[in-house]
Motif scaffolding. Sequence first.
Motif, PDB file in Angstrom:
ATOM      1  N   THR A 180      13.829  17.145 -37.170  1.00  0.00           N
ATOM      2  CA  THR A 180      14.795  17.371 -36.102  1.00  0.00           C
ATOM      3  C   THR A 180      15.520  16.075 -35.797  1.00  0.00           C
ATOM      4  O   THR A 180      14.896  15.025 -35.671  1.00  0.00           O
ATOM      5  CB  THR A 180      14.088  17.901 -34.840  1.00  0.00           C
ATOM      6  OG1 THR A 180      13.330  19.058 -35.204  1.00  0.00           O
ATOM      7  CG2 THR A 180      15.072  18.265 -33.757  1.00  0.00           C
ATOM      8  N   ILE A 181      16.837  16.178 -35.674  1.00  0.00           N
ATOM      9  CA  ILE A 181      17.673  14.997 -35.408  1.00  0.00           C
ATOM     10  C   ILE A 181      18.100  15.040 -33.945  1.00  0.00           C
ATOM     11  O   ILE A 181      18.589  16.067 -33.460  1.00  0.00           O
ATOM     12  CB  ILE A 181      18.914  14.998 -36.317  1.00  0.00           C
ATOM     13  CG1 ILE A 181      18.474  15.003 -37.786  1.00  0.00           C
ATOM     14  CG2 ILE A 181      19.806  13.805 -36.010  1.00  0.00           C
ATOM     15  CD1 ILE A 181      19.599  15.311 -38.751  1.00  0.00           C
ATOM     16  N   PHE A 182      17.892  13.929 -33.258  1.00  0.00           N
ATOM     17  CA  PHE A 182      18.322  13.801 -31.872  1.00  0.00           C
ATOM     18  C   PHE A 182      19.206  12.572 -31.731  1.00  0.00           C
ATOM     19  O   PHE A 182      19.034  11.584 -32.446  1.00  0.00           O
ATOM     20  CB  PHE A 182      17.128  13.636 -30.929  1.00  0.00           C
ATOM     21  CG  PHE A 182      16.370  14.905 -30.689  1.00  0.00           C
ATOM     22  CD1 PHE A 182      16.856  15.870 -29.823  1.00  0.00           C
ATOM     23  CD2 PHE A 182      15.179  15.126 -31.339  1.00  0.00           C
ATOM     24  CE1 PHE A 182      16.155  17.045 -29.606  1.00  0.00           C
ATOM     25  CE2 PHE A 182      14.472  16.296 -31.128  1.00  0.00           C
ATOM     26  CZ  PHE A 182      14.959  17.251 -30.262  1.00  0.00           C
ATOM     27  N   VAL A 183      20.123  12.640 -30.773  1.00  0.00           N
ATOM     28  CA  VAL A 183      20.923  11.480 -30.401  1.00  0.00           C
ATOM     29  C   VAL A 183      20.307  10.965 -29.113  1.00  0.00           C
ATOM     30  O   VAL A 183      20.232  11.688 -28.115  1.00  0.00           O
ATOM     31  CB  VAL A 183      22.400  11.867 -30.194  1.00  0.00           C
ATOM     32  CG1 VAL A 183      23.197  10.652 -29.747  1.00  0.00           C
ATOM     33  CG2 VAL A 183      22.970  12.455 -31.466  1.00  0.00           C
TER      34      VAL A 183
ATOM     35  N   TYR B 227      12.693  13.313 -35.740  1.00  0.00           N
ATOM     36  CA  TYR B 227      11.423  13.754 -35.186  1.00  0.00           C
ATOM     37  C   TYR B 227      10.848  14.867 -36.058  1.00  0.00           C
ATOM     38  O   TYR B 227      11.588  15.666 -36.630  1.00  0.00           O
ATOM     39  CB  TYR B 227      11.600  14.325 -33.764  1.00  0.00           C
ATOM     40  CG  TYR B 227      11.788  13.277 -32.705  1.00  0.00           C
ATOM     41  CD1 TYR B 227      10.744  12.924 -31.856  1.00  0.00           C
ATOM     42  CD2 TYR B 227      13.015  12.649 -32.534  1.00  0.00           C
ATOM     43  CE1 TYR B 227      10.915  11.975 -30.875  1.00  0.00           C
ATOM     44  CE2 TYR B 227      13.199  11.698 -31.551  1.00  0.00           C
ATOM     45  CZ  TYR B 227      12.148  11.364 -30.718  1.00  0.00           C
ATOM     46  OH  TYR B 227      12.314  10.417 -29.754  1.00  0.00           O
ATOM     47  N   ILE B 228       9.532  14.895 -36.129  1.00  0.00           N
ATOM     48  CA  ILE B 228       8.833  16.032 -36.734  1.00  0.00           C
ATOM     49  C   ILE B 228       7.889  16.592 -35.672  1.00  0.00           C
ATOM     50  O   ILE B 228       7.565  15.913 -34.702  1.00  0.00           O
ATOM     51  CB  ILE B 228       8.050  15.646 -38.013  1.00  0.00           C
ATOM     52  CG1 ILE B 228       7.013  14.566 -37.728  1.00  0.00           C
ATOM     53  CG2 ILE B 228       8.992  15.250 -39.136  1.00  0.00           C
ATOM     54  CD1 ILE B 228       6.072  14.294 -38.880  1.00  0.00           C
ATOM     55  N   THR B 229       7.472  17.828 -35.859  1.00  0.00           N
ATOM     56  CA  THR B 229       6.530  18.451 -34.930  1.00  0.00           C
ATOM     57  C   THR B 229       5.191  18.565 -35.634  1.00  0.00           C
ATOM     58  O   THR B 229       5.116  19.017 -36.770  1.00  0.00           O
ATOM     59  CB  THR B 229       7.035  19.848 -34.512  1.00  0.00           C
ATOM     60  OG1 THR B 229       8.331  19.698 -33.944  1.00  0.00           O
ATOM     61  CG2 THR B 229       6.119  20.478 -33.485  1.00  0.00           C
TER      62      THR B 229
ATOM     63  N   CYS C  69       8.371  10.877 -33.231  1.00  0.00           N
ATOM     64  CA  CYS C  69       9.527  10.166 -33.777  1.00  0.00           C
ATOM     65  C   CYS C  69       9.090   9.393 -35.025  1.00  0.00           C
ATOM     66  O   CYS C  69       8.023   8.787 -35.060  1.00  0.00           O
ATOM     67  CB  CYS C  69      10.081   9.195 -32.738  1.00  0.00           C
ATOM     68  SG  CYS C  69      11.570   8.329 -33.283  1.00  0.00           S
ATOM     69  N   ILE C  70       9.935   9.430 -36.055  1.00  0.00           N
ATOM     70  CA  ILE C  70       9.643   8.668 -37.273  1.00  0.00           C
ATOM     71  C   ILE C  70      10.438   7.369 -37.192  1.00  0.00           C
ATOM     72  O   ILE C  70      11.671   7.379 -37.179  1.00  0.00           O
ATOM     73  CB  ILE C  70      10.042   9.449 -38.537  1.00  0.00           C
ATOM     74  CG1 ILE C  70       9.355  10.813 -38.560  1.00  0.00           C
ATOM     75  CG2 ILE C  70       9.699   8.640 -39.789  1.00  0.00           C
ATOM     76  CD1 ILE C  70       9.819  11.706 -39.699  1.00  0.00           C
ATOM     77  N   SER C  71       9.746   6.255 -37.148  1.00  0.00           N
ATOM     78  CA  SER C  71      10.411   4.959 -37.063  1.00  0.00           C
ATOM     79  C   SER C  71      10.964   4.550 -38.426  1.00  0.00           C
ATOM     80  O   SER C  71      10.594   5.117 -39.466  1.00  0.00           O
ATOM     81  CB  SER C  71       9.425   3.893 -36.572  1.00  0.00           C
ATOM     82  OG  SER C  71       8.465   3.634 -37.579  1.00  0.00           O
ATOM     83  N   LYS C  72      11.829   3.574 -38.402  1.00  0.00           N
ATOM     84  CA  LYS C  72      12.434   3.062 -39.634  1.00  0.00           C
ATOM     85  C   LYS C  72      11.352   2.557 -40.592  1.00  0.00           C
ATOM     86  O   LYS C  72      11.394   2.831 -41.792  1.00  0.00           O
ATOM     87  CB  LYS C  72      13.420   1.945 -39.295  1.00  0.00           C
ATOM     88  CG  LYS C  72      14.204   1.430 -40.459  1.00  0.00           C
ATOM     89  CD  LYS C  72      15.237   0.410 -40.003  1.00  0.00           C
ATOM     90  CE  LYS C  72      16.072  -0.051 -41.178  1.00  0.00           C
ATOM     91  NZ  LYS C  72      17.144  -0.973 -40.755  1.00  0.00           N
ATOM     92  N   SER C  73      10.343   1.879 -40.057  1.00  0.00           N
ATOM     93  CA  SER C  73       9.297   1.313 -40.910  1.00  0.00           C
ATOM     94  C   SER C  73       8.372   2.381 -41.500  1.00  0.00           C
ATOM     95  O   SER C  73       7.762   2.171 -42.540  1.00  0.00           O
ATOM     96  CB  SER C  73       8.473   0.289 -40.131  1.00  0.00           C
ATOM     97  OG  SER C  73       7.816   0.921 -39.049  1.00  0.00           O
ATOM     98  N   ALA C  74       8.260   3.530 -40.838  1.00  0.00           N
ATOM     99  CA  ALA C  74       7.361   4.586 -41.312  1.00  0.00           C
ATOM    100  C   ALA C  74       8.076   5.671 -42.110  1.00  0.00           C
ATOM    101  O   ALA C  74       7.435   6.604 -42.588  1.00  0.00           O
ATOM    102  CB  ALA C  74       6.654   5.215 -40.120  1.00  0.00           C
TER     103      ALA C  74
END
Length: 170
Positions: free
Chosen positions: A96-99, A63-65, A76-81
């Motif tokens: 930022t990394i989230f589980v 994630y970025i803010t 959220c940054i998707s795999k395609s983006a």
Amino acid sequence: MATYNRTSLPPPPEVIIYRYGDKLVYVKPAMEYEEAIELALQEFPVLKSIATERQSREHIAFYITNTMHGKRESICISKSAWKPCVSRMLRGEIVTIFVVDPSKEVTIQIEPPPQYLEVPESSSGRHTRKSRSTPPHSSRGNSCSRPHSPAGSVKSPDSLLTRRRSWFRR
């Protein structure tokens, strides 16, 4: 000045910051999503145990803010983006990394940066400010009075007319 073809992506920043919990680490950005996950697992060993336990890397999300319509939002940054997003990030930008559990909808709350203190306003709408200087001395019964003048104190208005200060000569 660097130039690039308009159809290609700009070069990525030299470093970005991965954040997981309260830990921050500078990393060289990976251009592929799977490489980014591998880098996150390498830098944060607790993520490796989570990925192994759940037997999936799909629980890890980036994630970025960003500010949208005057409000800070977590995106959220998707795999395609991933590739276009990384190439447009600023140097030192925080990812930022989230589980997460992919089967559930998740609302992410990222703490905003600290805000500056506001200056209080008086009822007239003007800023008020307290003086840092010492308060003026009272003429009545104050133990720390002003130093005396060389001519002494003047007792009555009549004495002003007849008495002159010693440093003024006629």
